[in-house]
Design a protein around this motif. Structure first.
Motif, PDB file in Angstrom:
ATOM      1  N   LYS A   1      -7.696   5.165  -1.147  1.00  0.00           N
ATOM      2  CA  LYS A   1      -7.105   4.850  -2.675  1.00  0.00           C
ATOM      3  C   LYS A   1      -6.714   4.222  -3.277  1.00  0.00           C
ATOM      4  CE  LYS A   1      -7.442   9.690  -2.943  1.00  0.00           C
ATOM      5  NZ  LYS A   1      -6.983  11.218  -3.815  1.00  0.00           N
ATOM      6  N   ILE A   2      -6.786   2.751  -2.284  1.00  0.00           N
ATOM      7  CA  ILE A   2      -5.798   2.043  -2.489  1.00  0.00           C
ATOM      8  C   ILE A   2      -5.149   1.659  -3.874  1.00  0.00           C
ATOM      9  CG2 ILE A   2      -5.003  -0.300  -2.091  1.00  0.00           C
ATOM     10  CD1 ILE A   2      -5.074   1.167   0.060  1.00  0.00           C
TER      11      ILE A   2
ATOM     12  N   LEU B   1     -10.606  -2.840   1.448  1.00  0.00           N
ATOM     13  CA  LEU B   1     -10.444  -0.736   1.083  1.00  0.00           C
ATOM     14  C   LEU B   1     -10.857  -1.707  -0.468  1.00  0.00           C
ATOM     15  CD1 LEU B   1      -8.702   0.119   3.591  1.00  0.00           C
ATOM     16  CD2 LEU B   1     -10.483   0.508   3.482  1.00  0.00           C
ATOM     17  N   ALA B   2      -9.825  -1.605  -1.496  1.00  0.00           N
ATOM     18  CA  ALA B   2      -9.542  -1.543  -2.162  1.00  0.00           C
ATOM     19  C   ALA B   2     -11.194  -1.690  -4.121  1.00  0.00           C
ATOM     20  CB  ALA B   2      -7.945  -2.272  -3.583  1.00  0.00           C
TER      21      ALA B   2
ATOM     22  N   ALA C   1       1.147   5.881   4.388  1.00  0.00           N
ATOM     23  CA  ALA C   1       2.122   7.019   4.138  1.00  0.00           C
ATOM     24  C   ALA C   1       3.308   6.836   4.584  1.00  0.00           C
ATOM     25  CB  ALA C   1       1.101   8.215   4.879  1.00  0.00           C
ATOM     26  N   GLU C   2       3.966   5.678   5.284  1.00  0.00           N
ATOM     27  CA  GLU C   2       4.979   5.672   5.744  1.00  0.00           C
ATOM     28  C   GLU C   2       5.882   5.170   4.514  1.00  0.00           C
ATOM     29  OE1 GLU C   2       4.872   4.607   9.382  1.00  0.00           O
ATOM     30  OE2 GLU C   2       5.470   6.419  10.754  1.00  0.00           O
TER      31      GLU C   2
ATOM     32  N   ILE D   1      -4.257   9.354  -0.404  1.00  0.00           N
ATOM     33  CA  ILE D   1      -5.132   8.192   0.415  1.00  0.00           C
ATOM     34  C   ILE D   1      -6.488   7.935   0.531  1.00  0.00           C
ATOM     35  CG2 ILE D   1      -4.289   6.249   1.737  1.00  0.00           C
ATOM     36  CD1 ILE D   1      -1.229   7.727   2.747  1.00  0.00           C
ATOM     37  N   ILE D   2      -6.557   9.194   1.369  1.00  0.00           N
ATOM     38  CA  ILE D   2      -8.454   9.367   0.871  1.00  0.00           C
ATOM     39  C   ILE D   2      -8.993  10.097  -0.188  1.00  0.00           C
ATOM     40  CG2 ILE D   2      -8.212   7.729   3.041  1.00  0.00           C
ATOM     41  CD1 ILE D   2      -8.461  10.471   4.907  1.00  0.00           C
ATOM     42  N   ASP D   3     -10.076  10.503   0.489  1.00  0.00           N
ATOM     43  CA  ASP D   3     -10.905  10.966  -0.114  1.00  0.00           C
ATOM     44  C   ASP D   3     -12.014  11.750   0.100  1.00  0.00           C
ATOM     45  OD1 ASP D   3     -10.960  13.266  -2.170  1.00  0.00           O
ATOM     46  OD2 ASP D   3     -10.631  12.316  -4.161  1.00  0.00           O
ATOM     47  N   LEU D   4     -13.027  12.829   0.421  1.00  0.00           N
ATOM     48  CA  LEU D   4     -14.107  12.939   0.697  1.00  0.00           C
ATOM     49  C   LEU D   4     -14.424  13.660  -0.665  1.00  0.00           C
ATOM     50  CD1 LEU D   4     -15.842  13.185   3.613  1.00  0.00           C
ATOM     51  CD2 LEU D   4     -15.235  15.885   3.665  1.00  0.00           C
TER      52      LEU D   4
END
Length: 75
Positions: A8-9, A37-38, A54-55, A65-68
């Motif tokens: 999810k950029i 990615l975006a 994340a950092e 950040i990510i989704d399934l």
């Protein structure tokens, strides 16, 4: 139907009010990789990139950040 992982950029950059280029700078992930990615032109991301993002954005829940999702939602 199968599942796919979505990075999810676009949502991240909008939420944090930064550009993809700025995210690249602060996370040390190549701009081209983030842009792909975006725009869903890249189907994979390394764990090290997830950690760097994340950092950089002080994210503690990987689901930011990510989704399934079901693959049918991707169309």
């Amino acid at each position: 139907m199968g599942k796919i992982i979505v990075v999810k950029i676009s949502k991240l950059t909008a939420k944090h009010k930064i550009s993809v280029r700025e995210l690249s700078r602060i996370s040390k992930v190549r701009h081209a990789a983030l842009s792909e990615l975006a725009n869903r032109r890249r189907e994979s991301i390394s764990f090290s990139h997830i950690v760097r993002i994340a950092e950089a954005l002080n994210i503690e829940d990987i689901r930011e950040i990510i989704d399934l999702i079901d693959s049918k939602e991707n169309n």
